[in-house]
Write an enzyme that holds these catalytic residues in place. Structure first.
Site, PDB file in Angstrom:
ATOM      1  NE  ARG A 171      -4.081  -1.910   0.349  1.00 15.95           N
ATOM      2  CZ  ARG A 171      -4.050  -3.164  -0.106  1.00 15.95           C
ATOM      3  NH1 ARG A 171      -3.002  -3.633  -0.763  1.00 15.95           N
ATOM      4  NH2 ARG A 171      -5.101  -3.961   0.069  1.00 15.95           N
ATOM      5  CB  SER A 245      -8.701  -1.759   4.281  1.00  7.18           C
ATOM      6  OG  SER A 245      -8.971  -3.046   3.791  1.00  7.18           O
ATOM      7  CD  GLU A 341      -5.986   0.801   2.060  1.00  6.30           C
ATOM      8  OE1 GLU A 341      -5.732  -0.358   2.416  1.00  6.30           O
ATOM      9  OE2 GLU A 341      -6.856   1.089   1.214  1.00  6.30           O
TER      10      GLU A 341
END
Ligand code: FAD
Ligand code: EPU
Length: 345
Positions: A171, A245, A341
């Protein structure tokens, strides 16, 4: 290419339909860019020069905290795709950044080009895909990434970034650090496989294929399996506001992870490398009792505790406060710091 004389910069535009949390923030100024020829014009515009700016694609990974974005929101709508080159085994597909990611996945699967079928149904646009190196079901963008074109707002250059320049991580990429806010990704080129091998290593995919009696899966089977798995646990942003998420899964040194396994022997885990173990943040959040929690319209999804939701008129500030409370309780119970995130704006 066409010649553009002026940009249609609008004022006081609600961003509710431009972010998947459906937060009703207002952009002081708003412009849609449909062609790269508009970019030099944008840089010369007083609305661009006078304040801050934010590039958005599908708005599926942002949290708009304040009720007014006091600057210019630049919605990337540059569309189109073309085969840049091909040989017997591969095709290099150049995709403009405003294309919808899932539609590109579908197009590739229909053409029999493998590599991104495991990334089906991820919301958002192609331009954002390299930013956090989107990933799901055992595949990350970096596995098929060839290059991205980046128009730099500061030095007005257009530069091509290849895999080695991008510093992809979990990520993560250079676009979240050194190049954050410095420009706009205008296109992404992917290297896809004409004789694709399927990747079914991620547990749930194999289970779905077994259930369907498919023992020799092709990319279309994987694509459909991924869509089914995702639809069963992730809320559809059209129905419930969310950004997937909310936190990253923490990557922990072995000794810290072992302490958690000592008190929680059944904790799920993934080995990252010989020194590091990933423990799913969704599991930790559930263990802290947050799964299904609601405070007014804001809460934690009842099927996936890693997903925060806005079921109506929630505000960004409330989501930020809930995220903070979740971080505090995970820190208290497990001694682990969760990192968001989602991009806070
Ligand atoms: P936006 O939210 O519009 O932007 C995200 C960030 O990128 C912002 O900081 C923005 O300023 C910047 N940005 C966007 N476009 C550009 C551009 N062209 N140039 C420069 N900067 C830009 N992600 C995964 O990795 N895996 C998943 O499985 C996954 N599942 C999801 C499921 C759901 C239901 C939802 C809602 C989200 C999910 N996500 C997942 C997160 C999200 O879909 C991805 O991060 C996606 O790539 C974001 O694309 P976007 O166009 O919506 O980006
Ligand atoms: N779990 C729980 N409780 C929960 C949620 C999860 O115990 O409420 C456990 C599950 O039982 C499972 C494990 O946690 O053992 C992992 O859950 P899941 O397979 O749902 O995946 P995840 O780790 O929560 C990650 C990505 C997703 C991606 C999926 C599939 C991150 C931060 N998230 O989620 O990406 O789609 O794996 O590969 O890495 C996103 O980035 O927005 C996103 C949705």
């Amino acid at each position: 290419m066409h010649s553009i004389q002026y940009l249609d910069i609008q004022e006081n535009i609600s961003l509710k339909s431009y972010n998947t949390f459906h937060l009703d923030s207002v952009a002081k100024y708003f412009v849609e860019i449909t062609d790269t020829v508009e970019l030099p014009l944008l840089l010369e515009h007083e609305r661009f020069k006078e304040g801050k700016h934010l590039v958005i694609g599908g708005g599926s990974n942002i949290l708009l905290i304040s009720e007014v974005f006091d600057g210019l929101v630049i919605k990337n709508n540059i569309t189109g795709k073309m085969i840049e080159k091909e040989d017997e085994d591969h095709v290099w597909l150049k995709i403009q950044a405003g294309e919808i990611w899932h539609e590109v996945v579908t197009y590739c699967v229909e053409n029999g080009w493998g590599g991104i079928e495991n990334l089906a149904l991820i919301p958002g646009c192609v331009g954002a895909a390299p930013i956090q190196n989107i990933g799901a079901y055992g595949v990350e963008l970096k596995d098929v990434f060839e290059s991205a074109e980046f128009f730099n707002f500061e030095d007005h250059t257009n530069k091509t970034y290849h895999s080695n320049d991008v510093k992809f991580g979990y990520r993560d990429s250079i676009f979240k650090h050194k190049l954050k806010g410095k420009g706009i990704i205008t296109s992404v080129t992917l290297k896809l496989d004409k004789q694709p091998a399927v990747n079914t290593a991620y547990g749930a995919i194999q289970e779905v294929l077994n259930l369907r009696g498919i023992d020799r899966p092709v990319i279309k089977d994987v694509y459909h399996a991924v869509i089914d798995i995702r639809s069963s646990k992730l809320p559809d942003p059209k129905e419930i506001g969310n950004a997937g998420s909310f936190f990253k899964n923490p990557e922990l040194p072995n000794d810290i992870a072992e302490e958690i396994f000592f008190t929680h022997p059944n904790a799920p885990r993934y080995t990252v490398d010989e020194h590091t173990i990933k423990i799913p943040a969704g599991w930790m959040i559930e263990q802290c009792g947050w799964k299904g929690f609601m405070d007014g319209d804001i809460g934690v999804h009842d099927k996936q505790a890693l997903v925060l939701v806005n079921k109506g008129k929630g505000r960004g500030e409330q989501l930020e406060q809930l995220a903070q409370k979740i971080q505090n309780s995970v820190m208290e119970k497990f001694g682990v710091k969760l990192t968001p995130e989602v991009n806070f704006v």
